[in-house]
Design a protein around this motif. Sequence first.
Motif, PDB file in Angstrom:
ATOM      1  N   SER B 236       3.037  16.765  -2.336  1.00  0.00           N
ATOM      2  CA  SER B 236       3.704  17.158  -1.099  1.00  0.00           C
ATOM      3  C   SER B 236       3.820  15.952  -0.168  1.00  0.00           C
ATOM      4  CB  SER B 236       2.919  18.280  -0.421  1.00  0.00           C
ATOM      5  OG  SER B 236       3.367  18.488   0.890  1.00  0.00           O
ATOM      6  N   GLY B 237       2.782  15.121  -0.163  1.00  0.00           N
ATOM      7  CA  GLY B 237       2.815  13.910   0.645  1.00  0.00           C
ATOM      8  C   GLY B 237       3.861  12.929   0.145  1.00  0.00           C
ATOM      9  N   GLN B 238       3.951  12.821  -1.163  1.00  0.00           N
ATOM     10  CA  GLN B 238       4.960  11.942  -1.750  1.00  0.00           C
ATOM     11  C   GLN B 238       6.361  12.378  -1.341  1.00  0.00           C
ATOM     12  OE1 GLN B 238       3.682  12.599  -5.921  1.00  0.00           O
ATOM     13  NE2 GLN B 238       3.419  10.370  -6.062  1.00  0.00           N
ATOM     14  N   LYS B 239       6.576  13.661  -1.504  1.00  0.00           N
ATOM     15  CA  LYS B 239       7.903  14.194  -1.217  1.00  0.00           C
ATOM     16  C   LYS B 239       8.289  13.987   0.247  1.00  0.00           C
ATOM     17  CE  LYS B 239       9.064  18.516  -1.566  1.00  0.00           C
ATOM     18  NZ  LYS B 239       8.889  19.920  -1.969  1.00  0.00           N
ATOM     19  N   ALA B 240       7.344  14.277   1.104  1.00  0.00           N
ATOM     20  CA  ALA B 240       7.609  14.125   2.533  1.00  0.00           C
ATOM     21  C   ALA B 240       7.931  12.670   2.866  1.00  0.00           C
ATOM     22  CB  ALA B 240       6.406  14.604   3.333  1.00  0.00           C
ATOM     23  N   ALA B 241       7.179  11.756   2.260  1.00  0.00           N
ATOM     24  CA  ALA B 241       7.387  10.338   2.547  1.00  0.00           C
ATOM     25  C   ALA B 241       8.796   9.910   2.161  1.00  0.00           C
ATOM     26  CB  ALA B 241       6.351   9.502   1.805  1.00  0.00           C
ATOM     27  N   GLN B 242       9.261  10.430   1.054  1.00  0.00           N
ATOM     28  CA  GLN B 242      10.617  10.082   0.624  1.00  0.00           C
ATOM     29  C   GLN B 242      11.636  10.500   1.671  1.00  0.00           C
ATOM     30  OE1 GLN B 242      10.342  11.901  -3.139  1.00  0.00           O
ATOM     31  NE2 GLN B 242       9.425  10.069  -4.052  1.00  0.00           N
ATOM     32  N   GLU B 243      11.388  11.637   2.222  1.00  0.00           N
ATOM     33  CA  GLU B 243      12.287  12.129   3.263  1.00  0.00           C
ATOM     34  C   GLU B 243      12.171  11.248   4.510  1.00  0.00           C
ATOM     35  OE1 GLU B 243      11.573  16.305   3.738  1.00  0.00           O
ATOM     36  OE2 GLU B 243      12.536  16.278   5.723  1.00  0.00           O
ATOM     37  N   ILE B 244      10.943  10.933   4.825  1.00  0.00           N
ATOM     38  CA  ILE B 244      10.684  10.180   6.058  1.00  0.00           C
ATOM     39  C   ILE B 244      11.238   8.757   5.984  1.00  0.00           C
ATOM     40  CG2 ILE B 244       8.836   9.214   7.495  1.00  0.00           C
ATOM     41  CD1 ILE B 244       7.191  11.749   6.706  1.00  0.00           C
ATOM     42  N   MET B 245      11.238   8.213   4.787  1.00  0.00           N
ATOM     43  CA  MET B 245      11.752   6.848   4.621  1.00  0.00           C
ATOM     44  C   MET B 245      13.219   6.737   5.035  1.00  0.00           C
ATOM     45  SD  MET B 245      10.075   5.157   1.221  1.00  0.00           S
ATOM     46  CE  MET B 245       9.501   6.557   0.274  1.00  0.00           C
ATOM     47  N   ALA B 254      -0.144  12.685   8.933  1.00  0.00           N
ATOM     48  CA  ALA B 254      -0.302  13.778   7.975  1.00  0.00           C
ATOM     49  C   ALA B 254      -1.383  14.741   8.449  1.00  0.00           C
ATOM     50  CB  ALA B 254      -0.656  13.229   6.607  1.00  0.00           C
ATOM     51  N   MET B 255      -1.189  16.009   8.166  1.00  0.00           N
ATOM     52  CA  MET B 255      -2.201  16.996   8.553  1.00  0.00           C
ATOM     53  C   MET B 255      -3.334  17.057   7.546  1.00  0.00           C
ATOM     54  SD  MET B 255      -0.592  20.274  10.464  1.00  0.00           S
ATOM     55  CE  MET B 255       0.330  20.129  12.013  1.00  0.00           C
ATOM     56  N   SER B 256      -3.209  16.282   6.484  1.00  0.00           N
ATOM     57  CA  SER B 256      -4.280  16.257   5.495  1.00  0.00           C
ATOM     58  C   SER B 256      -4.283  14.923   4.758  1.00  0.00           C
ATOM     59  CB  SER B 256      -4.106  17.427   4.527  1.00  0.00           C
ATOM     60  OG  SER B 256      -4.219  17.021   3.196  1.00  0.00           O
ATOM     61  N   ASP B 257      -5.453  14.430   4.454  1.00  0.00           N
ATOM     62  CA  ASP B 257      -5.559  13.125   3.809  1.00  0.00           C
ATOM     63  C   ASP B 257      -4.863  13.072   2.460  1.00  0.00           C
ATOM     64  OD1 ASP B 257      -6.921  11.973   5.838  1.00  0.00           O
ATOM     65  OD2 ASP B 257      -8.891  12.023   4.890  1.00  0.00           O
ATOM     66  N   ILE B 258      -4.961  14.137   1.743  1.00  0.00           N
ATOM     67  CA  ILE B 258      -4.385  14.115   0.399  1.00  0.00           C
ATOM     68  C   ILE B 258      -2.869  13.906   0.490  1.00  0.00           C
ATOM     69  CG2 ILE B 258      -4.095  16.638   0.205  1.00  0.00           C
ATOM     70  CD1 ILE B 258      -5.468  14.595  -2.668  1.00  0.00           C
ATOM     71  N   GLN B 259      -2.291  14.449   1.531  1.00  0.00           N
ATOM     72  CA  GLN B 259      -0.876  14.182   1.785  1.00  0.00           C
ATOM     73  C   GLN B 259      -0.671  12.716   2.145  1.00  0.00           C
ATOM     74  OE1 GLN B 259      -0.315  16.751   5.169  1.00  0.00           O
ATOM     75  NE2 GLN B 259       0.758  18.302   3.943  1.00  0.00           N
ATOM     76  N   ALA B 260      -1.560  12.203   2.990  1.00  0.00           N
ATOM     77  CA  ALA B 260      -1.443  10.811   3.422  1.00  0.00           C
ATOM     78  C   ALA B 260      -1.477   9.875   2.220  1.00  0.00           C
ATOM     79  CB  ALA B 260      -2.573  10.478   4.392  1.00  0.00           C
ATOM     80  N   TYR B 261      -2.404  10.162   1.298  1.00  0.00           N
ATOM     81  CA  TYR B 261      -2.480   9.317   0.112  1.00  0.00           C
ATOM     82  C   TYR B 261      -1.211   9.441  -0.730  1.00  0.00           C
ATOM     83  CZ  TYR B 261      -7.369   8.233   1.004  1.00  0.00           C
ATOM     84  OH  TYR B 261      -8.528   7.767   1.564  1.00  0.00           O
ATOM     85  N   GLY B 262      -0.716  10.641  -0.815  1.00  0.00           N
ATOM     86  CA  GLY B 262       0.542  10.837  -1.538  1.00  0.00           C
ATOM     87  C   GLY B 262       1.673  10.059  -0.887  1.00  0.00           C
ATOM     88  N   LEU B 288     -10.826   7.934  -0.537  1.00  0.00           N
ATOM     89  CA  LEU B 288     -10.319   7.624  -1.866  1.00  0.00           C
ATOM     90  C   LEU B 288     -10.166   6.130  -2.057  1.00  0.00           C
ATOM     91  CD1 LEU B 288      -7.594  10.162  -2.943  1.00  0.00           C
ATOM     92  CD2 LEU B 288      -9.904   9.844  -3.768  1.00  0.00           C
ATOM     93  N   ASN B 289     -10.115   5.427  -0.936  1.00  0.00           N
ATOM     94  CA  ASN B 289      -9.962   3.986  -1.025  1.00  0.00           C
ATOM     95  C   ASN B 289      -8.737   3.644  -1.849  1.00  0.00           C
ATOM     96  OD1 ASN B 289     -10.485   1.330  -0.760  1.00  0.00           O
ATOM     97  ND2 ASN B 289     -12.678   1.555  -1.161  1.00  0.00           N
ATOM     98  N   TYR B 290      -7.677   4.335  -1.558  1.00  0.00           N
ATOM     99  CA  TYR B 290      -6.457   4.151  -2.329  1.00  0.00           C
ATOM    100  C   TYR B 290      -5.897   2.741  -2.200  1.00  0.00           C
ATOM    101  CZ  TYR B 290      -1.806   4.677  -4.121  1.00  0.00           C
ATOM    102  OH  TYR B 290      -0.670   4.496  -4.848  1.00  0.00           O
ATOM    103  N   SER B 291      -5.613   2.147  -3.301  1.00  0.00           N
ATOM    104  CA  SER B 291      -5.105   0.771  -3.402  1.00  0.00           C
ATOM    105  C   SER B 291      -5.858  -0.169  -2.466  1.00  0.00           C
ATOM    106  CB  SER B 291      -3.592   0.719  -3.171  1.00  0.00           C
ATOM    107  OG  SER B 291      -3.265   0.988  -1.842  1.00  0.00           O
ATOM    108  N   GLY B 292      -7.121   0.010  -2.452  1.00  0.00           N
ATOM    109  CA  GLY B 292      -7.960  -0.967  -1.774  1.00  0.00           C
ATOM    110  C   GLY B 292      -7.953  -0.927  -0.264  1.00  0.00           C
ATOM    111  N   MET B 293      -7.294   0.052   0.325  1.00  0.00           N
ATOM    112  CA  MET B 293      -7.391   0.095   1.784  1.00  0.00           C
ATOM    113  C   MET B 293      -7.969   1.421   2.250  1.00  0.00           C
ATOM    114  SD  MET B 293      -3.368   0.086   2.587  1.00  0.00           S
ATOM    115  CE  MET B 293      -2.224   0.942   1.519  1.00  0.00           C
ATOM    116  N   THR B 294      -8.506   1.357   3.431  1.00  0.00           N
ATOM    117  CA  THR B 294      -9.101   2.572   3.951  1.00  0.00           C
ATOM    118  C   THR B 294      -8.106   3.276   4.864  1.00  0.00           C
ATOM    119  OG1 THR B 294     -10.009   1.372   5.829  1.00  0.00           O
ATOM    120  CG2 THR B 294     -11.401   1.589   3.881  1.00  0.00           C
ATOM    121  N   LEU B 295      -8.163   4.566   4.817  1.00  0.00           N
ATOM    122  CA  LEU B 295      -7.222   5.383   5.568  1.00  0.00           C
ATOM    123  C   LEU B 295      -7.708   5.584   7.007  1.00  0.00           C
ATOM    124  CD1 LEU B 295      -4.648   7.156   5.094  1.00  0.00           C
ATOM    125  CD2 LEU B 295      -6.208   9.044   4.619  1.00  0.00           C
ATOM    126  N   SER B 296      -6.798   5.462   7.929  1.00  0.00           N
ATOM    127  CA  SER B 296      -7.108   5.877   9.295  1.00  0.00           C
ATOM    128  C   SER B 296      -6.978   7.393   9.321  1.00  0.00           C
ATOM    129  CB  SER B 296      -6.112   5.262  10.276  1.00  0.00           C
ATOM    130  OG  SER B 296      -6.234   3.865  10.280  1.00  0.00           O
TER     131      SER B 296
END
Lengths: 342, 342
Positions: B236-245, B254-262, B288-296
């Motif tokens: 869902s995060g991936q999809k939203a990002a595509q739209e937002i781009m 994002a209202m949830s981290d898992i979306q943010a990571y997506g 999750l430390n996704y791609s080596g960075m920490t999420l705000s």
Amino acid sequence: MQFGKKRTTIADIAKASGYSKTAVSFAFNCPSRISEGARNRILEIAMKLDYIPDPSARNFSLGKQLTLGFLLPQGIETSLENPYLVEVIRGLGTVCQDHGYMLTVIPPLNDSIYEAVKNATVDGLVTMGYLMSDGVDRLVDLRAIPLVMIDGEESGGFLSVNIDDEEASYVQLENVIKAGHRKIAVITLSAPDLAAGDSDSGLVGRRLKGYRKACQKYGLNESDILFCKGEATFSSGQKAAQEIMLSDATCIVAMSDIQAYGAINALEKAGKKVPEDISVVGFDGIQLNYSGMTLSTIDQPAYEKGRIAAITMFDILDGRSVEKAPRVSFSFRQGDTLTQRR
Amino acid sequence: MQFGKKRTTIADIAKASGYSKTAVSFAFNCPSRISEGARNRILEIAMKLDYIPDPSARNFSLGKQLTLGFLLPQGIETSLENPYLVEVIRGLGTVCQDHGYMLTVIPPLNDSIYEAVKNATVDGLVTMGYLMSDGVDRLVDLRAIPLVMIDGEESGGFLSVNIDDEEASYVQLENVIKAGHRKIAVITLSAPDLAAGDSDSGLVGRRLKGYRKACQKYGLNESDILFCKGEATFSSGQKAAQEIMLSDATCIVAMSDIQAYGAINALEKAGKKVPEDISVVGFDGIQLNYSGMTLSTIDQPAYEKGRIAAITMFDILDGRSVEKAPRVSFSFRQGDTLTQRR
DNA sequence: TTGAAAGCGCTAACAG
DNA sequence: CTGTTAGCGCTTTCAA
């Protein structure tokens, strides 16, 4: 006995509607077996009287729980800390869901597997990383519910969903040796609660065999390897690493990724650099991306293991004959934490 | 009806031992209530005849299941993909374990919460992220089992373990605005399966209120914010990002981290750099430390939420009066993914 | 299409 | 300390 105010029961609805309990039962379960008029009337009354069939009574009568149990190898707290386990549960759960089943997570109750198995109201039991001790396998027998294991023993006529652990651990160590490491420390796993944890047919036994084979093949002396007993937790990895740092090992081989991550954490806290100062190899294939590096590990399909275990279970429950659980495959994944020894 | 060969029952043991069913029952449950001789004899016979009390019958008779149910907001497959949820479950499970209880994970059965609640053989139900729709709250009422919510609604007399979501989302957006962002996109959450998901008292409603407040405070026009509907999944995060781009937003909230990571994943796939090209802020505090960075992100105590919910549940089950569930605290955590807008 | 009644296996109130 | 017995609420066979 019950407490609280009395629930509306099937008898109440029967009386109020003028039909029999049978009719009421059918109205809810086999609508086609009674006339539409009767059905409507019954459902209407039920609605009015706030009636709903009690699932507990229903399950008891039916002899079915519509639930699968997953016997945790450790307490819930540490079990769910391990992403590998969570993936297994996810696989199990997905299949359960498809079958309209629920999934009950069963920790060793009062620290006792025996107690847990005794009380579990489930149609089938999936275990992970257990060996069947005398008490428990007998109990499972008494309970007369099917059992499917994951990472269980390969002998004794139990069904277990495994990779070829002997081969996998062989490959794991082979990669370490080929990277030039000769001073190696292994963090082992112990089957929880069961003294027989290291028996040959158990997970640990099979893994050790693989290590032995690799040693022989590459002319290493098995007794040169430093073995540290551990369990599948982060803190166990930390503790082991602290011990290992006192040795001259150049590589840590963990039987589980969560240990590997714990080890890396401890190493870095102690000012060691991974992999420059010491390499680490894990086992499982979980992706934590700890401190920005990827773990070298044996990748095994956790989700798939859970899925297959559950599918096997439903095969049994549905009366399809099951010879043995299929073996799943693994692969070595090269990450940042294992490097050529300089 | 049962199938398979007949199990040994309490009656068999009674007959074989010469004692009554009562005695047998006591032998297992209240050993102190019968003489030692009787007890020994009974247990011995039981052992010999492979007898073990049937937990299903026992639970039915007792009117207790010794199990808590956790109603998943989504299917198991996506639910357990979310570490935030897993942490909640870990908290719940730990308390259950301490009380000798099991934890049943209940997905919407046949895609229906109603069906799930109807069939759950549990002593209490913990939900997460649900609003109580008419049907379900009535059903819970019929079932006459206690209900404790997590991230639930704050009105309607239900017990819910929450942070101050309005304040938290205010803080979340405030940090974004203070970093200089003016073109902002929000990925929302929708309460599953319930049309009322955006009602004021629901999680999303409270969060939106917080955003509104921040906008007012900092002179932003709420209608300038791009709202993308989403659910708590990576994809869902991936999809939203595509739209937002496609928009000129400089920050994704994002209202949830898992979306943010997506979202981060989708952004990077599309060649965007986070946070240089676009910032991302999450909500939950999973690591999750996704791609080596920490999420705000907004850090909220998932484990603690689960723990408190379970404790509250046992308070109810044990007859201790519960006014309302305590509120838990959150904090903003600055990571790498939110940066000053250049 | 319908209903009476016999389970399912265990608990526990009550009487001895 | 022990046994009799009546539930618990639902399903399902069997006969009508």
